[in-house]
Design a protein around this motif. Structure first.
Motif, PDB file in Angstrom:
ATOM      1  N   MET A  84       0.698  -1.140  -0.004  1.00  0.00           N
ATOM      2  CA  MET A  84      -0.076   0.127  -0.032  1.00  0.00           C
ATOM      3  C   MET A  84       0.776   1.035   0.055  1.00  0.00           C
ATOM      4  O   MET A  84       1.933   1.300   0.551  1.00  0.00           O
ATOM      5  N   SER A  85       0.682   2.178  -0.939  1.00  0.00           N
ATOM      6  CA  SER A  85       1.394   3.435  -0.927  1.00  0.00           C
ATOM      7  C   SER A  85       1.147   4.209   0.325  1.00  0.00           C
ATOM      8  O   SER A  85      -0.043   4.358   0.756  1.00  0.00           O
ATOM      9  N   GLU A  86       1.843   4.990   0.637  1.00  0.00           N
ATOM     10  CA  GLU A  86       2.037   5.952   1.778  1.00  0.00           C
ATOM     11  C   GLU A  86       1.051   7.270   1.434  1.00  0.00           C
ATOM     12  O   GLU A  86       1.071   7.380   0.335  1.00  0.00           O
ATOM     13  N   PRO A  87       0.428   7.813   2.293  1.00  0.00           N
ATOM     14  CA  PRO A  87      -0.209   8.963   2.265  1.00  0.00           C
ATOM     15  C   PRO A  87       0.449  10.067   1.410  1.00  0.00           C
ATOM     16  O   PRO A  87       1.579  10.300   1.653  1.00  0.00           O
ATOM     17  N   VAL A  88      -0.160  10.612   0.505  1.00  0.00           N
ATOM     18  CA  VAL A  88       0.557  11.976  -0.187  1.00  0.00           C
ATOM     19  C   VAL A  88       0.978  12.989   0.740  1.00  0.00           C
ATOM     20  O   VAL A  88       1.964  13.753   0.659  1.00  0.00           O
ATOM     21  N   ASP A  89       0.143  12.986   1.957  1.00  0.00           N
ATOM     22  CA  ASP A  89       0.331  14.052   2.699  1.00  0.00           C
ATOM     23  C   ASP A  89       0.393  13.592   3.996  1.00  0.00           C
ATOM     24  O   ASP A  89      -0.613  13.076   4.674  1.00  0.00           O
ATOM     25  N   PRO A  90       1.680  13.170   4.729  1.00  0.00           N
ATOM     26  CA  PRO A  90       1.561  12.302   5.830  1.00  0.00           C
ATOM     27  C   PRO A  90       1.250  12.923   7.199  1.00  0.00           C
ATOM     28  O   PRO A  90       0.733  12.008   8.087  1.00  0.00           O
ATOM     29  N   PHE A  91       0.961  14.160   7.068  1.00  0.00           N
ATOM     30  CA  PHE A  91       0.424  14.737   8.507  1.00  0.00           C
ATOM     31  C   PHE A  91      -0.997  14.932   8.457  1.00  0.00           C
ATOM     32  O   PHE A  91      -1.749  15.266   9.348  1.00  0.00           O
ATOM     33  N   LEU A  92      -1.525  14.837   7.225  1.00  0.00           N
ATOM     34  CA  LEU A  92      -2.863  15.272   7.327  1.00  0.00           C
ATOM     35  C   LEU A  92      -3.784  14.351   8.043  1.00  0.00           C
ATOM     36  O   LEU A  92      -4.791  14.719   8.432  1.00  0.00           O
ATOM     37  N   ALA A 113      12.287  13.082   9.502  1.00  0.00           N
ATOM     38  CA  ALA A 113      12.962  13.980   8.528  1.00  0.00           C
ATOM     39  C   ALA A 113      12.574  14.072   7.280  1.00  0.00           C
ATOM     40  O   ALA A 113      12.189  15.101   6.569  1.00  0.00           O
ATOM     41  N   ARG A 114      12.443  12.993   6.785  1.00  0.00           N
ATOM     42  CA  ARG A 114      11.989  12.860   5.441  1.00  0.00           C
ATOM     43  C   ARG A 114      10.606  13.332   5.103  1.00  0.00           C
ATOM     44  O   ARG A 114      10.373  14.136   4.073  1.00  0.00           O
ATOM     45  N   LEU A 115       9.761  12.987   6.042  1.00  0.00           N
ATOM     46  CA  LEU A 115       8.412  13.296   5.852  1.00  0.00           C
ATOM     47  C   LEU A 115       8.304  14.852   6.165  1.00  0.00           C
ATOM     48  O   LEU A 115       7.476  15.645   5.664  1.00  0.00           O
ATOM     49  N   ALA A 116       9.228  15.508   7.111  1.00  0.00           N
ATOM     50  CA  ALA A 116       8.976  16.773   7.546  1.00  0.00           C
ATOM     51  C   ALA A 116       9.477  17.866   6.220  1.00  0.00           C
ATOM     52  O   ALA A 116       9.028  18.968   6.332  1.00  0.00           O
ATOM     53  N   ALA A 117      10.047  17.234   5.612  1.00  0.00           N
ATOM     54  CA  ALA A 117      10.797  17.979   4.493  1.00  0.00           C
ATOM     55  C   ALA A 117       9.790  18.119   3.173  1.00  0.00           C
ATOM     56  O   ALA A 117      10.020  18.618   2.273  1.00  0.00           O
ATOM     57  N   ARG A 118       8.864  17.315   3.337  1.00  0.00           N
ATOM     58  CA  ARG A 118       7.849  17.197   2.196  1.00  0.00           C
ATOM     59  C   ARG A 118       6.649  18.364   2.284  1.00  0.00           C
ATOM     60  O   ARG A 118       6.262  18.654   3.578  1.00  0.00           O
ATOM     61  N   PRO A 119       5.944  18.840   1.324  1.00  0.00           N
ATOM     62  CA  PRO A 119       4.894  19.748   1.642  1.00  0.00           C
ATOM     63  C   PRO A 119       3.586  19.191   2.315  1.00  0.00           C
ATOM     64  O   PRO A 119       3.357  17.914   2.373  1.00  0.00           O
ATOM     65  N   THR A 120       2.905  19.984   3.053  1.00  0.00           N
ATOM     66  CA  THR A 120       1.746  19.327   3.799  1.00  0.00           C
ATOM     67  C   THR A 120       0.668  20.305   3.914  1.00  0.00           C
ATOM     68  O   THR A 120       1.069  21.620   3.893  1.00  0.00           O
TER      69      THR A 120
END
Length: 254
Positions: free
Chosen positions: A1-9, A146-153
């Motif tokens: 299963m792919s991870e959410p496009v926006d991991p914090f949402l 850190a990887r997720l925090a660098a992504r747009p949300t």
């Protein structure tokens, strides 16, 4: 299963979380708007960072004098004058350097976390362990964060800051002062995300005001289920609101 496009949402959308953080953001924005009429000063920022150092040192077990019955806190002037134990002085050193890490966080959150730990743990661990996770599993969690925090949300900055805080605090990555690093990371993210650009809110004081609630909420988050994450975020929204009330800007209005 792919991870959410926006991991914090997904976490930001849990029941009750959007309304809780909207209320907290409204309070912070009102504080900053009111102060904007007179301009926030570097002295406000410096005072906020000092108050945050006092609060985070207490949470870390520093032996500081207690707050007086009239609300005066002798620890503030003690730390301002260079006093306090090793933990307190580490907290001051960390907060003095904190805002210089804003561009580092924007470029490399993992590098910023390593520097936060080096500042917090200097004098407490061997030099070759500063900035280096002591636990492989914790190191992997920090790298993923850190990887997720660098992504747009699209998640609110307050929520992202709270999730960064909890993930660092519960990762077990650092053998010493992991909680101090987590609280500093929360403040840093609030600046990076534009919630509190001048860093005049004192989130550390919001947590220190209810240490038992703080510990319980982190324990709930550490379970990793949606209910635990929701409990942490509900708590964090209240702590951040208390942090706004502890701001020297708010104190100056009274």
């Amino acid at each position: 299963m792919s991870e959410p496009v926006d991991p914090f949402l997904p976490a930001a959308s849990l029941e009750g979380v959007p309304s809780a953080f909207a209320a907290t953001r409204d309070g912070i924005d009102a504080l900053l708007r009111d102060r904007g009429l007179r301009r926030t000063t570097p002295e406000d920022t410096a005072r906020s960072l000092l108050l945050g150092a006092v609060a985070t040192a207490r949470l870390e077990g520093s032996e500081l004098p207690p707050v007086a019955d009239d609300g005066d806190d002798p620890a503030v002037e003690l730390l301002a004058g260079g006093g306090g134990d090793v933990v307190a002085r580490s907290a001051v050193r960390l907060n003095v350097e904190l805002l210089g890490l804003v561009p580092v966080w924007s470029r490399s959150p993992l590098q910023a976390l390593a520097r936060l730990h080096a500042l917090a743990a200097s004098g407490s661990v061997p030099d070759d362990e500063l900035g280096r996770p002591a636990d492989a599993g914790g190191a992997a969690r920090l790298a993923e964060l850190a990887r997720l925090a660098a992504r747009p949300t699209e998640a609110p900055g307050l929520v992202v800051a709270a999730l960064v805080h909890a993930e660092v605090a519960t990762s077990g990555a650092f053998a010493a002062h992991g909680g101090m690093v987590a609280r500093a990371a929360e403040r840093l993210v609030l600046v990076v995300k534009g919630v509190d650009p001048a860093s005049v809110v004192v989130p550390e004081a919001g947590h220190a005001a209810e240490p038992a609630g703080y510990a319980a909420a982190l324990t709930a988050y550490a379970r990793g289920d949606a209910t635990g994450i929701q409990q942490w975020l509900q708590y964090a929204s209240q702590a951040q609101a208390r942090g706004a009330e502890a701001s020297p800007v708010a104190q100056g209005r009274r």
